[in-house]
Design a protein around this motif. Structure first.
Motif, PDB file in Angstrom:
ATOM      1  N   GLU A  32       0.836  -1.205   0.000  1.00 19.21           N
ATOM      2  CA  GLU A  32       0.000   0.000   0.000  1.00 19.21           C
ATOM      3  C   GLU A  32       0.866   1.247   0.000  1.00 19.21           C
ATOM      4  O   GLU A  32       2.081   1.170  -0.029  1.00 19.21           O
ATOM      5  CB  GLU A  32      -0.980  -0.028   1.175  1.00 19.21           C
ATOM      6  CG  GLU A  32      -0.332  -0.225   2.542  1.00 19.21           C
ATOM      7  CD  GLU A  32      -0.657   0.903   3.500  1.00 19.21           C
ATOM      8  OE1 GLU A  32      -0.324   2.064   3.151  1.00 19.21           O
ATOM      9  OE2 GLU A  32      -1.216   0.640   4.565  1.00 19.21           O
ATOM     10  N   TRP A  33       0.215   2.433   0.024  1.00 21.66           N
ATOM     11  CA  TRP A  33       0.940   3.691  -0.139  1.00 21.66           C
ATOM     12  C   TRP A  33       1.648   4.158   1.126  1.00 21.66           C
ATOM     13  O   TRP A  33       2.606   4.909   1.063  1.00 21.66           O
ATOM     14  CB  TRP A  33      -0.016   4.801  -0.590  1.00 21.66           C
ATOM     15  CG  TRP A  33      -0.678   4.526  -1.891  1.00 21.66           C
ATOM     16  CD1 TRP A  33      -0.168   4.775  -3.131  1.00 21.66           C
ATOM     17  CD2 TRP A  33      -1.957   3.945  -2.105  1.00 21.66           C
ATOM     18  NE1 TRP A  33      -1.077   4.379  -4.099  1.00 21.66           N
ATOM     19  CE2 TRP A  33      -2.177   3.869  -3.493  1.00 21.66           C
ATOM     20  CE3 TRP A  33      -2.964   3.471  -1.245  1.00 21.66           C
ATOM     21  CZ2 TRP A  33      -3.347   3.342  -4.052  1.00 21.66           C
ATOM     22  CZ3 TRP A  33      -4.126   2.951  -1.797  1.00 21.66           C
ATOM     23  CH2 TRP A  33      -4.306   2.892  -3.172  1.00 21.66           C
ATOM     24  N   ASN A  62       4.805   4.119  -4.148  1.00 28.67           N
ATOM     25  CA  ASN A  62       3.781   4.632  -5.058  1.00 28.67           C
ATOM     26  C   ASN A  62       3.237   3.503  -5.934  1.00 28.67           C
ATOM     27  O   ASN A  62       3.757   2.385  -5.934  1.00 28.67           O
ATOM     28  CB  ASN A  62       4.317   5.797  -5.893  1.00 28.67           C
ATOM     29  CG  ASN A  62       5.462   5.399  -6.809  1.00 28.67           C
ATOM     30  OD1 ASN A  62       5.488   4.303  -7.360  1.00 28.67           O
ATOM     31  ND2 ASN A  62       6.433   6.281  -6.975  1.00 28.67           N
ATOM     32  N   ASN A  63       2.179   3.800  -6.678  1.00 30.09           N
ATOM     33  CA  ASN A  63       1.524   2.776  -7.502  1.00 30.09           C
ATOM     34  C   ASN A  63       2.493   2.092  -8.455  1.00 30.09           C
ATOM     35  O   ASN A  63       2.565   0.865  -8.513  1.00 30.09           O
ATOM     36  CB  ASN A  63       0.391   3.414  -8.316  1.00 30.09           C
ATOM     37  CG  ASN A  63      -0.830   3.744  -7.494  1.00 30.09           C
ATOM     38  OD1 ASN A  63      -1.503   2.860  -6.991  1.00 30.09           O
ATOM     39  ND2 ASN A  63      -1.128   5.028  -7.382  1.00 30.09           N
ATOM     40  N   ILE A  81      -4.438  -0.422  -4.704  1.00 31.20           N
ATOM     41  CA  ILE A  81      -3.963   0.251  -5.904  1.00 31.20           C
ATOM     42  C   ILE A  81      -5.117   0.982  -6.584  1.00 31.20           C
ATOM     43  O   ILE A  81      -6.278   0.565  -6.476  1.00 31.20           O
ATOM     44  CB  ILE A  81      -3.309  -0.780  -6.865  1.00 31.20           C
ATOM     45  CG1 ILE A  81      -2.545  -0.101  -7.994  1.00 31.20           C
ATOM     46  CG2 ILE A  81      -4.323  -1.787  -7.367  1.00 31.20           C
ATOM     47  CD1 ILE A  81      -1.587  -1.048  -8.727  1.00 31.20           C
ATOM     48  N   THR A  82      -4.822   2.088  -7.257  1.00 27.75           N
ATOM     49  CA  THR A  82      -5.877   2.821  -7.956  1.00 27.75           C
ATOM     50  C   THR A  82      -6.261   2.084  -9.238  1.00 27.75           C
ATOM     51  O   THR A  82      -5.479   1.288  -9.773  1.00 27.75           O
ATOM     52  CB  THR A  82      -5.423   4.243  -8.312  1.00 27.75           C
ATOM     53  OG1 THR A  82      -4.327   4.176  -9.224  1.00 27.75           O
ATOM     54  CG2 THR A  82      -5.019   5.036  -7.080  1.00 27.75           C
ATOM     55  N   PHE A  85      -3.938   1.988 -12.339  1.00 27.17           N
ATOM     56  CA  PHE A  85      -2.807   1.061 -12.234  1.00 27.17           C
ATOM     57  C   PHE A  85      -3.286  -0.379 -12.088  1.00 27.17           C
ATOM     58  O   PHE A  85      -2.556  -1.313 -12.430  1.00 27.17           O
ATOM     59  CB  PHE A  85      -1.900   1.470 -11.076  1.00 27.17           C
ATOM     60  CG  PHE A  85      -1.069   2.690 -11.382  1.00 27.17           C
ATOM     61  CD1 PHE A  85       0.190   2.567 -11.956  1.00 27.17           C
ATOM     62  CD2 PHE A  85      -1.555   3.959 -11.137  1.00 27.17           C
ATOM     63  CE1 PHE A  85       0.955   3.692 -12.267  1.00 27.17           C
ATOM     64  CE2 PHE A  85      -0.809   5.089 -11.438  1.00 27.17           C
ATOM     65  CZ  PHE A  85       0.445   4.957 -12.010  1.00 27.17           C
ATOM     66  N   THR A  86      -4.507  -0.569 -11.596  1.00 29.67           N
ATOM     67  CA  THR A  86      -5.083  -1.914 -11.590  1.00 29.67           C
ATOM     68  C   THR A  86      -5.108  -2.463 -13.005  1.00 29.67           C
ATOM     69  O   THR A  86      -4.770  -3.625 -13.247  1.00 29.67           O
ATOM     70  CB  THR A  86      -6.517  -1.900 -11.024  1.00 29.67           C
ATOM     71  OG1 THR A  86      -6.523  -1.347  -9.715  1.00 29.67           O
ATOM     72  CG2 THR A  86      -7.082  -3.313 -10.955  1.00 29.67           C
ATOM     73  N   THR A 166      -2.535   8.884 -11.394  1.00 29.49           N
ATOM     74  CA  THR A 166      -3.772   8.190 -11.748  1.00 29.49           C
ATOM     75  C   THR A 166      -4.653   9.034 -12.654  1.00 29.49           C
ATOM     76  O   THR A 166      -5.223   8.548 -13.638  1.00 29.49           O
ATOM     77  CB  THR A 166      -4.552   7.817 -10.476  1.00 29.49           C
ATOM     78  OG1 THR A 166      -3.762   6.921  -9.694  1.00 29.49           O
ATOM     79  CG2 THR A 166      -5.881   7.164 -10.810  1.00 29.49           C
ATOM     80  N   ASN A 254     -10.200   2.984  -5.711  1.00 31.74           N
ATOM     81  CA  ASN A 254      -9.046   2.247  -5.202  1.00 31.74           C
ATOM     82  C   ASN A 254      -9.488   0.806  -5.005  1.00 31.74           C
ATOM     83  O   ASN A 254     -10.528   0.549  -4.379  1.00 31.74           O
ATOM     84  CB  ASN A 254      -8.560   2.829  -3.884  1.00 31.74           C
ATOM     85  CG  ASN A 254      -7.860   4.157  -4.057  1.00 31.74           C
ATOM     86  OD1 ASN A 254      -7.582   4.577  -5.170  1.00 31.74           O
ATOM     87  ND2 ASN A 254      -7.582   4.828  -2.963  1.00 31.74           N
TER      88      ASN A 254
END
Length: 341
Positions: A32-33, A62-63, A81-82, A85-86, A166, A254
């Motif tokens: 995670e972030w 970061n992602n 993940i956002t 980026f997913t 994102t 997210n």
């Protein structure tokens, strides 16, 4: 063989030559972030450890960096993940398919958040949105449209996210709409419109903290922004306001996904189910996470800038990140031609 429960009995058993089996503690690796670590420990990780009898290990970044680490090394059980980026992770084949029968709390989640990128992949745990915030003490006429970013009086006072965030590419989509063209079919028209925004842009930012600093110093009075940064912006600039846009805000989900090379996929499913529970979703409202569990009931003063409730969530516009990703290289080149000079 027998399980030896204490250190003293272990020593005695070894001295007597008894074979001993020691139960190893299971570990769940979560990527995670690293935002709000104290609250995450209190609201999520520590309670889950007590429930699962396991150890949660957090890997932050970061992602892009975390996704690359999952691609190269594996070993990640669950990734926050956002959705932009997913999609990259899906295309790269680094996520395992979700067994939805092992996530019963999905029944309590809004339909739009259950499978934002297909039934095989993870649910959203928060429904964020991308819109505009502005310092109402310095903006005479309220902002009501994405097109207002181009207003001449904002020359040098606007911030937009960088391309590789994102929401960066979404600004190109918005620029196309402002010009009356579809950025996917007419990128020339969309990026010409984006170029017309350049004089207004003080900064393309890459982190929420960077944007908060720009607002607090007065360098920026208008910004395209995700709602997760709203509480910090309000704290820095009490007169900051979220603009009600006629075209609507964009949904930013997210998600929670399981690594294809996860060591503990069963624990990963259990963790996702817990994160979606009404109890946990309710607690994370304190850090600005909009709940996707429809059984969470909030007081008006708790809502703030969140997209809360079935009506608000249904009005969000869902970006086509798959289509954006397919054009990423071309759009990034065009973006750099505008902002890299």
């Amino acid at each position: 063989m027998r399980l030896v429960p204490t250190l003293l009995s272990l020593v005695a058993a070894l001295a007597a030559g008894t074979n001993v089996v020691i139960a190893e503690e299971k570990t769940l690796v979560v990527s995670e972030w690293g935002y709000t670590p104290e609250q995450s420990n209190e609201f999520l990780y520590k309670p889950f450890e007590a429930i699962c009898g396991c150890k949660v290990v957090i890997d932050t970044g970061n992602n892009a960096d975390r996704l690359n680490k999952m691609r190269v090394r594996g070993g990640i059980d669950v990734m926050f993940i956002t959705d932009a980026f997913t999609q990259q992770g899906i295309d790269a084949g680094v996520f395992a398919k979700i067994d939805r029968s092992k996530v019963p709390n999905l029944e309590e989640v809004y339909d739009i958040a259950r499978a934002p990128q297909g039934e095989d992949y993870g649910p959203a745990y928060v429904a964020g949105h991308y819109g505009i915030m502005y310092d109402a003490s310095k903006v005479k006429e309220p902002i009501t449209s994405w097109k207002d970013l181009w207003r001449p009086e904002f020359k040098g006072f606007v911030a937009i996210p960088g391309f590789n965030t994102t929401t960066g590419p979404l600004t190109a989509v918005i620029a196309g709409e402002r010009a009356g063209v579809d950025a996917f079919k007419d990128p020339d028209g969309a990026f010409k419109s984006l170029g017309e925004l350049k004089d207004n842009v003080r900064k393309t930012y890459n982190t929420g903290s960077e944007l908060v600093n720009l607002f607090s110093t007065g360098e920026v009075i208008v910004a395209a922004v995700q709602d997760f940064a709203a509480p910090a912006i309000h704290k820095a600039v009490p007169n900051a306001k979220w603009a009600p846009l006629s075209e609507g805000d964009y949904a930013i989900f997210n998600t929670l996904n399981i690594g294809k090379r996860a060591n503990n996929p069963e624990l990963a499913h259990q963790f996702i189910n817990y994160k979606l529970s009404r109890e946990v979703q309710e607690k994370f409202v304190a850090v600005g996470d909009s709940p996707v569990n429809r059984n969470v009931v909030l007081k008006p003063e708790q809502v703030g800038e969140m997209a809360y409730g079935a009506d608000a969530i249904s009005k969000l516009r869902k970006p086509d990140f798959k289509a954006i990703l397919a054009r990423k290289a071309d759009w990034e080149r065009r973006w750099n031609d505008v902002f890299g000079k």
